[in-house]
Design a protein around this motif. Sequence first.
Motif, PDB file in Angstrom:
ATOM      1  N   ASP A 182       0.658  -1.112   0.080  1.00 53.76           N
ATOM      2  CA  ASP A 182       0.091   0.136   0.077  1.00 53.76           C
ATOM      3  C   ASP A 182       0.669   1.090   0.002  1.00 53.76           C
ATOM      4  OD1 ASP A 182      -2.203  -1.626  -0.068  1.00 53.76           O
ATOM      5  OD2 ASP A 182      -2.567  -1.407   2.214  1.00 53.76           O
ATOM      6  N   LEU A 183       1.984   1.017   0.470  1.00 49.89           N
ATOM      7  CA  LEU A 183       2.997   2.258   0.602  1.00 49.89           C
ATOM      8  C   LEU A 183       3.074   2.629  -0.859  1.00 49.89           C
ATOM      9  CD1 LEU A 183       4.930   4.327   2.131  1.00 49.89           C
ATOM     10  CD2 LEU A 183       6.551   2.484   1.891  1.00 49.89           C
ATOM     11  N   ARG A 184       3.174   1.823  -1.850  1.00 51.48           N
ATOM     12  CA  ARG A 184       3.508   2.480  -3.122  1.00 51.48           C
ATOM     13  C   ARG A 184       2.392   3.307  -3.869  1.00 51.48           C
ATOM     14  NH1 ARG A 184       8.612   1.730  -2.319  1.00 51.48           N
ATOM     15  NH2 ARG A 184       9.069  -0.243  -2.256  1.00 51.48           N
ATOM     16  N   ALA A 185       1.268   3.004  -3.586  1.00 50.54           N
ATOM     17  CA  ALA A 185       0.198   3.755  -3.938  1.00 50.54           C
ATOM     18  C   ALA A 185       0.142   5.336  -3.084  1.00 50.54           C
ATOM     19  CB  ALA A 185      -1.174   3.197  -3.475  1.00 50.54           C
ATOM     20  N   VAL A 186       0.520   5.395  -1.849  1.00 54.30           N
ATOM     21  CA  VAL A 186       0.721   6.358  -1.113  1.00 54.30           C
ATOM     22  C   VAL A 186       1.719   7.295  -1.784  1.00 54.30           C
ATOM     23  CG1 VAL A 186       1.327   7.455   1.018  1.00 54.30           C
ATOM     24  CG2 VAL A 186      -0.270   5.513   1.045  1.00 54.30           C
ATOM     25  N   GLN A 187       2.764   6.821  -2.181  1.00 50.62           N
ATOM     26  CA  GLN A 187       3.980   7.591  -2.661  1.00 50.62           C
ATOM     27  C   GLN A 187       3.531   7.867  -3.991  1.00 50.62           C
ATOM     28  OE1 GLN A 187       6.792   4.256  -2.727  1.00 50.62           O
ATOM     29  NE2 GLN A 187       7.975   5.082  -1.016  1.00 50.62           N
ATOM     30  N   ALA A 188       2.721   7.212  -4.781  1.00 42.68           N
ATOM     31  CA  ALA A 188       2.424   7.713  -6.039  1.00 42.68           C
ATOM     32  C   ALA A 188       1.598   9.043  -5.958  1.00 42.68           C
ATOM     33  CB  ALA A 188       1.559   6.528  -6.654  1.00 42.68           C
ATOM     34  N   GLN A 189       0.678   8.773  -4.969  1.00 40.42           N
ATOM     35  CA  GLN A 189      -0.391   9.687  -4.377  1.00 40.42           C
ATOM     36  C   GLN A 189       0.276  11.077  -4.239  1.00 40.42           C
ATOM     37  OE1 GLN A 189      -3.924   9.827  -4.926  1.00 40.42           O
ATOM     38  NE2 GLN A 189      -3.410  12.138  -4.887  1.00 40.42           N
ATOM     39  N   ALA A 190       1.335  10.898  -3.492  1.00 38.14           N
ATOM     40  CA  ALA A 190       1.933  12.156  -3.100  1.00 38.14           C
ATOM     41  C   ALA A 190       2.836  12.675  -4.207  1.00 38.14           C
ATOM     42  CB  ALA A 190       3.314  11.758  -1.988  1.00 38.14           C
ATOM     43  N   ALA A 191       3.124  12.060  -5.202  1.00 34.41           N
ATOM     44  CA  ALA A 191       3.734  12.476  -6.453  1.00 34.41           C
ATOM     45  C   ALA A 191       2.999  13.190  -7.215  1.00 34.41           C
ATOM     46  CB  ALA A 191       4.444  11.296  -7.389  1.00 34.41           C
ATOM     47  N   VAL A 192       1.873  12.911  -7.396  1.00 30.79           N
ATOM     48  CA  VAL A 192       0.753  13.483  -8.022  1.00 30.79           C
ATOM     49  C   VAL A 192       0.558  14.880  -7.395  1.00 30.79           C
ATOM     50  CG1 VAL A 192      -1.829  13.650  -8.425  1.00 30.79           C
ATOM     51  CG2 VAL A 192      -0.557  11.441  -8.980  1.00 30.79           C
ATOM     52  N   ALA A 193       0.320  14.874  -6.090  1.00 28.02           N
ATOM     53  CA  ALA A 193      -0.196  16.285  -5.216  1.00 28.02           C
ATOM     54  C   ALA A 193       1.249  17.237  -5.674  1.00 28.02           C
ATOM     55  CB  ALA A 193      -0.242  16.049  -3.761  1.00 28.02           C
ATOM     56  N   ALA A 194       2.227  16.687  -5.551  1.00 25.85           N
ATOM     57  CA  ALA A 194       3.482  17.498  -5.913  1.00 25.85           C
ATOM     58  C   ALA A 194       3.432  18.113  -7.197  1.00 25.85           C
ATOM     59  CB  ALA A 194       4.837  16.742  -5.760  1.00 25.85           C
TER      60      ALA A 194
END
Length: 422
Positions: free
Chosen positions: A182-194
């Motif tokens: 699940d951490l990978r999805a969180v990282q990808a979501q953070a990249a979208v926000a940035a």
Amino acid sequence: METHFSRGAHACVAMAALAMVFGAGVSASKAEPAPPYLMLFRQAENASPRLAESAANVRSAEGQALQAAVRPNPSLGLEVENIGSSGRFSGLSNTQTTLSVNQPFELGGKRSARIAAGEAGVSAAEARNRQVAVDFGYDLAIAYAAAEVAQARTGLLEDALVAAREDLRAARALVNAGREADLRAVQAQAAVAAAEADLESARAGALNAFAQLASLAGVPRPYTSVDASLLPRANDLPPPPADPPPVTPAVASALAEREAAARRVTVERTRAVPDITALLGIRRLTGDNATVFVGGVSVPLPLFDKNRGNIAGSIAQLDAAEARLSSARIDAENGYRSAAAQARAAETRVAASAQSETSADEAYRLARVGYDAGRTPLIELLTTRRNLTAAQAANLEARLARITAEAALARLFGRIPFGDNP
């Protein structure tokens, strides 16, 4: 050079993004794209307040030069004596009426000194006008190139946001399939926000760049886009000239200013020489029923006012003009060295950044293929995508630096950047 994100997509996305930004406060009927740089410069020659002010200063100097050649006006006098006196001069029977013309004559070369100072003032105004035009061309080129970069950067970050969302979609699919934590999805979501935050910042920067360009060109309406007319030239600009310019516009202007200041010193010195005034008139003697001619000359005595203060002030202005000339010469020498060095460094930087962008584009393509196949971790995919965006942005900045150096060289040589002489 082709990259993973097409140049056409960049332009379309940038236009759409900037249209959204302008749509919030500017109607489409009042917004328009900017013409190519050289065309915009030609239009600005008739619209820019800065150029209009400089042209008006030339006309003002021409008017002052015209006035400098004018001779002093004569004066007409009428005197009536023996009015209301006592004794035998009572009444009007013994009045004396004198009609005279007074004509001042300038001595000491005042008029010729004024004429020379007026002509020098016109030359100085014309030299300043030339410098203003060249400086304006430089400023407009820099503003135009900055707007091009801001527009292209917006397109890059739009593409980066699209890629980040695609990475998030793929990450969620792998998480749902149990192939990623699940951490990978969180990282990808953070990249979208940035990516979203970077895009909003780029949009604001583009809005500001377009507004500054319109203000500089004297256009009341904000631009929505610019034509890619300067940045593409960064890859094939000629090398900087081997020798510095003999006289830059700034030095030529300072030389003309010094000459005008020297002429004003001469004018003030001639004003210390007294002028004479000649009088010629007719006097009517009522009591004797006679008419006589009168004449005379008057000369002021220079006991108190010898114009020393104005002479000292004009000499100080000449000293200031000498100092500005020395400063302009030093600035010209150092400016040429700096601009030539910047141009050579930017040439290397443009080539290196283009190669880096090509490598980053290929790395991201391979990382994307590997990630879709489950062979590449998400963190590597995100890193290669960020590297690609950074490489593309660095290429834009390198080309902007080359354009800036070329514009600086053109200004030193008295040319309008990327166009013919004004």
